[in-house]
Design an enzyme around this catalytic site. Structure first.
Site, mmCIF file in Angstrom:
data_model
loop_
_atom_site.group_PDB
_atom_site.id
_atom_site.type_symbol
_atom_site.label_atom_id
_atom_site.label_comp_id
_atom_site.label_asym_id
_atom_site.label_seq_id
_atom_site.Cartn_x
_atom_site.Cartn_y
_atom_site.Cartn_z
ATOM 1 N N ASP A 107 0.214 11.151 1.103
ATOM 2 C CA ASP A 107 0.638 11.163 2.530
ATOM 3 C C ASP A 107 2.215 10.459 2.567
ATOM 4 O O ASP A 107 2.433 9.827 1.777
ATOM 5 C CB ASP A 107 -0.451 10.518 3.261
ATOM 6 C CG ASP A 107 -0.581 9.126 3.016
ATOM 7 O OD1 ASP A 107 -1.848 8.621 2.747
ATOM 8 O OD2 ASP A 107 0.210 8.236 2.848
ATOM 9 N N HIS A 122 1.706 10.800 -7.494
ATOM 10 C CA HIS A 122 1.197 12.163 -7.484
ATOM 11 C C HIS A 122 1.611 13.032 -6.404
ATOM 12 O O HIS A 122 0.793 13.837 -6.232
ATOM 13 C CB HIS A 122 -0.452 11.950 -7.150
ATOM 14 C CG HIS A 122 -1.093 11.065 -8.217
ATOM 15 N ND1 HIS A 122 -2.239 10.110 -7.897
ATOM 16 C CD2 HIS A 122 -0.863 10.732 -9.473
ATOM 17 C CE1 HIS A 122 -2.544 9.376 -9.060
ATOM 18 N NE2 HIS A 122 -1.716 9.947 -9.919
#
Ligand code: BV8
Ligand code: ZN
Length: 254
Positions: A107, A122
């Site tokens: 996010d 990631h």
């Protein structure tokens, strides 16, 4: 292992004395913003799926129409929530210390809280690219409601399917951010590990490297994790409750 709601004075002293502060965050960092952690049971349409089985190149190859709406929905969720007090505390800490923020999260809540992120190990839910030629793709329209099946857009350059800009299980991490994260875990004065179960490698290996070098590692997590046995300090609290107290105590003028 500390369960008091106030920070351990020894940890406050370590953070106060530190210059180079490496922070590794996981999905628990965003939990109090309302983003389900990776290991929480999937909700709604994807209840019967294990996130790790969806977040793979095989799932994408096999059925992109099922994987694509899951990412759209997760991106829509992230767009709809706010950074929490933990994100804001880390941004405040960086006004006092050389903070090197490494996150496994996909996010953008650290950035929206005002932090500079050294490495998104990631990738990002909010970056899109072509599966085949890698050309960046614009952010698609995010649905107001989750759908169980949807066709991914196709690449303007080559017609390949547009995919989310995350690193799937079995895919290699981008080298440059991972090497920057490694260096940050090798020369830190202190490492804070916040909201990660320490299950996913090679990210989980980073705090283990720090510990092996004798660098103090502090875990901030309401639960026991794979890293708990190796850290010098474990504080059983949440990111939004613990970090503001720790940062305030370590940066207040003496
Ligand atoms: C790689 C993006 C190899 C996607 C993610 C078999 C085949 C292939 C690979 C492997 C294999 N076996 C093992 C591996 C390695 C594999 C791995 O580690 N698997 C695990 C499951 C064992 N790793 C990989 O595949 C990596 N690549 O190894 O490449 C290679 C090498 C060379 C050349 C070619 C190939 C890639 C891993 C990246 C996977 N992608 N995300 C997406 O999001 O859809 S990982 C995913 O898990 C998320 O990014 C998440 O961040 C990450 C880790 O989870 P956590 O962040 O720790 O979150 P989790 O839910 O687990 O825990 C939450 C924690 O927060 C808990 O501890 C909880 O107590 C705490 N918490 C809860 N509330 C709060 C809180 N803490 C604080 N405050 C709160 N309020
Ligand atoms: Zn393409």
């Amino acid at each position: 292992m500390r369960t008091e709601p106030t920070p351990d004075p020894a940890v406050v002293d370590l953070l106060r004395a530190a210059t180079k502060v490496t922070v590794m965050t996981g999905a628990g960092m965003s939990a109090e913003s309302g983003v389900p952690t990776f290991r929480d049971a999937q909700t709604g349409l994807w209840e019967e799926f294990d996130a790790a089985s969806l977040a793979t190149p095989e799932a994408w190859e096999d059925d992109p129409e099922m994987v694509w709406p899951w990412y759209l929905w997760r991106a829509r969720m992230v767009r709809g929530v706010e950074p929490n007090a933990g994100h804001l505390a880390l941004a405040e800490l960086a006004r006092h210390k050389d903070v090197r923020l490494v996150t496994q999260n996909v996010d953008d809540l650290h950035e929206r809280a005002g932090s500079d992120v050294l490495a998104h190990l990631h990738g990002s839910l909010l970056a899109f690219r072509c599966t085949d030629c890698g050309a960046p793709a614009p952010e698609p329209e995010l649905p107001e409601e989750p759908t169980s099946r949807a066709m991914p857009p196709v690449c303007a350059e080559c017609g390949g399917y547009v995919r989310p800009g995350v690193v799937w299980f079995g895919e290699s991490l981008a080298l440059e951010p991972f090497e920057a994260a490694e260096r940050a875990h090798e020369d830190a004065d202190i490492v804070l590990v916040i909201g990660t179960s320490g299950v996913v490698f090679p990210a989980a290996a980073l705090p283990i490297t720090s510990r092996g070098l004798g660098i103090p590692v502090v875990e901030i997590n309401p639960d026991e994790t794979e890293l708990s046995d190796l850290v010098q300090h474990a504080w059983r609290t949440t990111a939004a409750a613990g970090l503001p107290l720790l940062v305030e105590a370590a940066t207040r003028p003496v």
